[in-house]
Motif scaffolding. Sequence first.
Motif, short mmCIF file in Angstrom:
data_model
loop_
_atom_site.label_atom_id
_atom_site.label_comp_id
_atom_site.label_asym_id
_atom_site.label_seq_id
_atom_site.Cartn_x
_atom_site.Cartn_y
_atom_site.Cartn_z
N MET A 1 20.56 70.48 48.57
CA MET A 1 21.32 69.21 49.05
C MET A 1 21.46 67.87 48.38
O MET A 1 20.06 67.07 48.30
N THR A 2 22.08 66.73 48.32
CA THR A 2 22.16 66.30 47.86
C THR A 2 22.47 64.91 48.82
O THR A 2 23.85 65.06 50.19
N ASP A 3 22.13 63.13 49.12
CA ASP A 3 22.00 62.54 49.85
C ASP A 3 23.12 61.07 49.28
O ASP A 3 22.56 60.39 50.01
N LYS A 4 23.60 61.43 48.14
CA LYS A 4 24.04 60.66 47.12
C LYS A 4 25.12 60.62 46.74
O LYS A 4 25.37 61.62 46.44
N LEU A 5 26.27 59.92 47.48
CA LEU A 5 27.16 59.82 46.63
C LEU A 5 27.69 58.53 46.21
O LEU A 5 27.93 59.01 45.10
N TRP A 6 28.16 57.45 46.38
CA TRP A 6 28.08 55.88 46.06
C TRP A 6 27.75 55.06 45.28
O TRP A 6 27.05 55.07 46.06
N ASP A 7 27.55 55.32 43.51
CA ASP A 7 26.25 54.19 43.25
C ASP A 7 24.83 54.65 43.74
O ASP A 7 24.53 53.34 43.44
N GLY A 8 24.94 55.31 43.77
CA GLY A 8 22.72 55.65 44.26
C GLY A 8 22.84 55.36 45.65
O GLY A 8 22.12 55.06 46.28
N ALA A 9 24.25 54.46 46.29
CA ALA A 9 23.79 53.96 47.98
C ALA A 9 23.35 55.89 48.15
O ALA A 9 24.44 56.85 48.83
N PRO A 10 22.60 55.62 50.06
CA PRO A 10 22.08 56.67 50.56
C PRO A 10 23.42 57.14 51.81
O PRO A 10 23.68 55.85 52.08
N LEU A 11 23.99 58.68 51.43
CA LEU A 11 24.58 58.79 52.69
C LEU A 11 24.74 58.60 54.19
O LEU A 11 26.02 57.99 54.24
N VAL A 32 26.45 60.38 58.63
CA VAL A 32 26.49 61.17 57.85
C VAL A 32 24.55 61.41 57.66
O VAL A 32 24.96 60.65 56.61
N LEU A 33 24.12 62.68 57.19
CA LEU A 33 22.33 62.46 56.40
C LEU A 33 22.76 63.31 55.13
O LEU A 33 22.24 62.89 54.28
N GLU A 34 22.83 64.38 54.94
CA GLU A 34 23.08 65.50 53.95
C GLU A 34 24.26 66.25 53.27
O GLU A 34 25.10 66.39 54.77
N HIS A 35 24.47 66.35 52.45
CA HIS A 35 25.60 67.03 52.22
C HIS A 35 25.24 68.26 50.82
O HIS A 35 24.74 67.85 50.38
N GLY A 36 26.29 68.97 50.75
CA GLY A 36 25.94 70.05 50.14
C GLY A 36 27.00 71.34 49.62
O GLY A 36 27.78 70.92 50.50
N HIS A 37 26.90 71.92 48.79
CA HIS A 37 28.05 72.29 49.04
C HIS A 37 28.10 73.79 50.39
O HIS A 37 27.57 74.03 50.49
N ASP A 38 29.54 73.37 50.54
CA ASP A 38 30.34 74.08 51.81
C ASP A 38 28.84 73.61 53.51
O ASP A 38 28.96 74.59 53.80
N THR A 114 23.13 68.11 63.60
CA THR A 114 23.66 68.65 63.85
C THR A 114 24.22 69.38 62.61
O THR A 114 24.68 68.77 61.19
N GLU A 115 24.05 70.43 62.02
CA GLU A 115 24.15 71.14 60.61
C GLU A 115 25.31 72.27 60.69
O GLU A 115 25.40 72.96 61.45
N VAL A 116 26.33 71.87 59.56
CA VAL A 116 27.54 72.89 59.98
C VAL A 116 27.14 73.82 58.61
O VAL A 116 26.79 73.07 56.89
N LYS A 117 27.80 75.08 58.30
CA LYS A 117 27.36 75.61 57.11
C LYS A 117 29.44 76.18 56.86
O LYS A 117 29.42 77.17 57.88
N ARG A 118 30.21 75.82 56.44
CA ARG A 118 30.99 77.02 55.93
C ARG A 118 30.80 78.38 55.60
O ARG A 118 29.84 78.59 54.54
N LEU A 119 31.32 79.05 56.15
CA LEU A 119 31.41 80.79 56.10
C LEU A 119 32.62 81.12 55.09
O LEU A 119 32.34 82.18 54.50
N TYR A 120 33.77 80.38 55.40
CA TYR A 120 34.59 80.94 55.16
C TYR A 120 35.83 80.54 55.04
O TYR A 120 36.42 79.21 55.54
N GLN A 121 37.08 79.96 54.64
CA GLN A 121 37.69 79.70 54.96
C GLN A 121 39.47 79.67 53.13
O GLN A 121 38.99 80.56 52.95
#
Length: 167
Positions: A1-11, A32-38, A114-121
């Motif tokens: 997972m990544t926690d950086k989006l813009w200009d190195g700022a933590p999410l 929002v702590l961490e973003h990863g694929h889905d 809270t952790e959310v993971k996309r299973l299907y879309q």
Amino acid sequence: MTDKLWDGAPLSSIDVETFLPHRRPMVLIDEVLEHGHDSLLTATHISDASPYFDETLGGVPNYVGIEYMAQSIAALAGVEATLRGEPIQVGFLLGSRKLSMPLAVFAKGETYTTEVKRLYQEDTGLAVFDCRIFHGATQVAEANVNVFQPQDTDAYIRESQGSSTSI
């Protein structure tokens, strides 16, 4: 997972409202702590000022957990839209399956993730997410949450209102 989006700022340094179609006082998640694929990880800090805080319980009733899950899903959609350069869209909570909330109260002074993971879309905007709420390393709630995000929210609402019948 990544926690950086813009200009190195933590999410986590970006106001959660940036990613949600909600506005205070109805924003229930705090970071929002961490973003990863889905997937996305959020935090909620329980205090006297928390929406739905019940002084007699000393916290927030467990049934609000489904909204922590739904807003975390909305935040994931908001992060993804932001990364694509698109506006934040409204979505709809359709229901849940396998809902388990053994914790009676989200206690004052505690933080829950809270952790959310996309299973299907589907291309139509219908999606299913595996959602889990943790207090530290202990899982305190879980559900599969069904959501819908139409391409054109206004048209969807107009169509839904037009198809209602009166008795």
